[in-house]
Scaffold this motif. Structure first.
Motif, PDB file in Angstrom:
ATOM      1  N   ASP A 115       0.824  -1.207   0.000  1.00 47.19           N
ATOM      2  CA  ASP A 115       0.000   0.000   0.000  1.00 47.19           C
ATOM      3  C   ASP A 115       0.859   1.258   0.000  1.00 47.19           C
ATOM      4  O   ASP A 115       0.399   2.332   0.377  1.00 47.19           O
ATOM      5  N   THR A 118      -0.071   4.898  -2.059  1.00 47.53           N
ATOM      6  CA  THR A 118      -1.178   5.807  -1.776  1.00 47.53           C
ATOM      7  C   THR A 118      -0.587   7.196  -1.565  1.00 47.53           C
ATOM      8  O   THR A 118       0.586   7.337  -1.203  1.00 47.53           O
ATOM      9  N   ASP A 119      -1.387   8.219  -1.804  1.00 47.48           N
ATOM     10  CA  ASP A 119      -0.878   9.585  -1.633  1.00 47.48           C
ATOM     11  C   ASP A 119      -0.353   9.803  -0.222  1.00 47.48           C
ATOM     12  O   ASP A 119       0.710  10.414  -0.025  1.00 47.48           O
ATOM     13  N   ASN A 159       0.237  -3.358  -6.985  1.00 44.39           N
ATOM     14  CA  ASN A 159      -0.198  -2.021  -6.577  1.00 44.39           C
ATOM     15  C   ASN A 159       0.840  -0.937  -6.838  1.00 44.39           C
ATOM     16  O   ASN A 159       0.558   0.244  -6.596  1.00 44.39           O
TER      17      ASN A 159
END
Length: 322
Positions: A115, A118-119, A159
């Motif tokens: 993950d 993500t920003d 991802n």
């Protein structure tokens, strides 16, 4: 990253994330940190002629907010830096685990989902690097800390998108450079398993000042693909020699380092000195490298030595050194 720590109450821990969630983790970590390496270990490394240490540390040593991670590892990193300075060695500080896990491997601190891109996690990664850069990029460390690695082994599938990794690296580099005092500190990025030459365009954009303080870390193993595991030792050596071209091309544009490599190959050595691919063999007197390290015979040691020497020749001739 040390399997010896994952015993007893921690035998079922999959990574540091789960390790640190178990009761007693704080004292177990203190025991590990205080014994895993000592000043005599660093002195012994320096005595061999090695001049640099790449030391991994997780982002949570600097910000563990919202996680079960325990802090405290940075004090032992600082101790190692002090010992390295006394031994005449350089240190390359490596942010080995990034928020959200950049690869889903246990070496990121949290095995499983990825993950990182993500920003929020990309921004948190830069914030941690700024904290590290302000400290280790200060002039008081300039004589010993020569590199800061922004993240280790981000994958380029699932991802993670390689284009996002490259964009983030440029932003992170600029953020780090803005807060460091030592103008010679090399800010290092892992090649994201794409090869060092995949980063020459990024490097050309970032190092217009001519100082070449954006570097690439590439990790070269011959263990993890079916193609590599089908090679004889002579073929492994040839593959290592062939690394020289791309390393030299990349190193001409930016500092290019081989931050990880290995003596290991999945080969077996026959009594006549010939080698075959694999981890098992049926010939009497044959030995495979999968045997216990302490039991390797002279023929296997000879083959391993030739492979290591071929790699070192390539790295000395084609990659960057501190």
């Amino acid at each position: 990253m040390d399997s010896d720590a994952f015993t007893g109450d921690f035998a079922n821990a999959a990574d540091q994330y789960t390790f640190d969630s178990i009761s007693g983790a704080s004292s177990a970590l203190q025991q590990h940190w205080s014994t895993y390496y000592t000043e005599s270990d660093i002195q012994a490394l320096a005595a061999t002629g090695l001049n640099a240490l790449r030391i991994p540390i997780g982002y949570w040593a600097y910000n563990n907010t919202g996680t079960p991670y325990l802090t405290g590892a940075d004090a032992y990193l600082d101790q190692a830096i002090t010992w390295a300075r006394a031994a005449g060695m350089y240190v390359w500080v490596d942010c080995h685990g990034s928020p959200g896990s950049q690869n889903g491997f246990d070496n990121s601190g949290h095995a499983g989902s990825v993950d990182w891109q993500t920003d929020a996690n990309l921004a948190a990664s830069i914030a941690v690097l700024e904290t590290m850069a302000k400290k280790y990029g200060a002039m008081e460390y300039a004589d010993v800390v020569v590199g800061l690695e922004m993240t280790n082994e981000p994958i380029s599938y699932g991802n993670n998108q390689f284009s996002v990794t490259q964009s983030w690296a440029q932003k992170a580099y600029s953020s780090v450079k803005a807060v460091i005092e030592n103008p010679s500190l090399v800010v290092v990025m892992h090649d994201a398993f794409q090869g060092a030459t995949a980063w020459t365009n990024v490097a050309s954009t970032l190092i217009g000042d001519g100082k070449k303080t954006f570097g690439i870390d590439t990790h070269l193993y011959q263990l993890y693909t079916d193609a590599d595991n089908a090679l004889t030792q002579a073929e492994h050596i040839t593959e290592a020699c062939n690394w020289a071209t791309d390393l030299a091309l990349a190193n001409a544009v930016m500092p290019t380092y081989v931050g990880e490599f290995s003596a290991a190959t999945n080969v077996c050595v026959n009594p006549d000195g010939t080698t075959t691919a694999g981890t098992t063999c049926a010939v009497t007197g044959c030995q495979c490298q999968s045997a216990d390290f302490d039991d390797l015979n002279a023929a296997m040691v000879k083959q391993m030595r030739m492979f290591v020497e071929a790699q070192l020749d390539v790295f000395e001739g084609s990659a960057r050194k501190f």
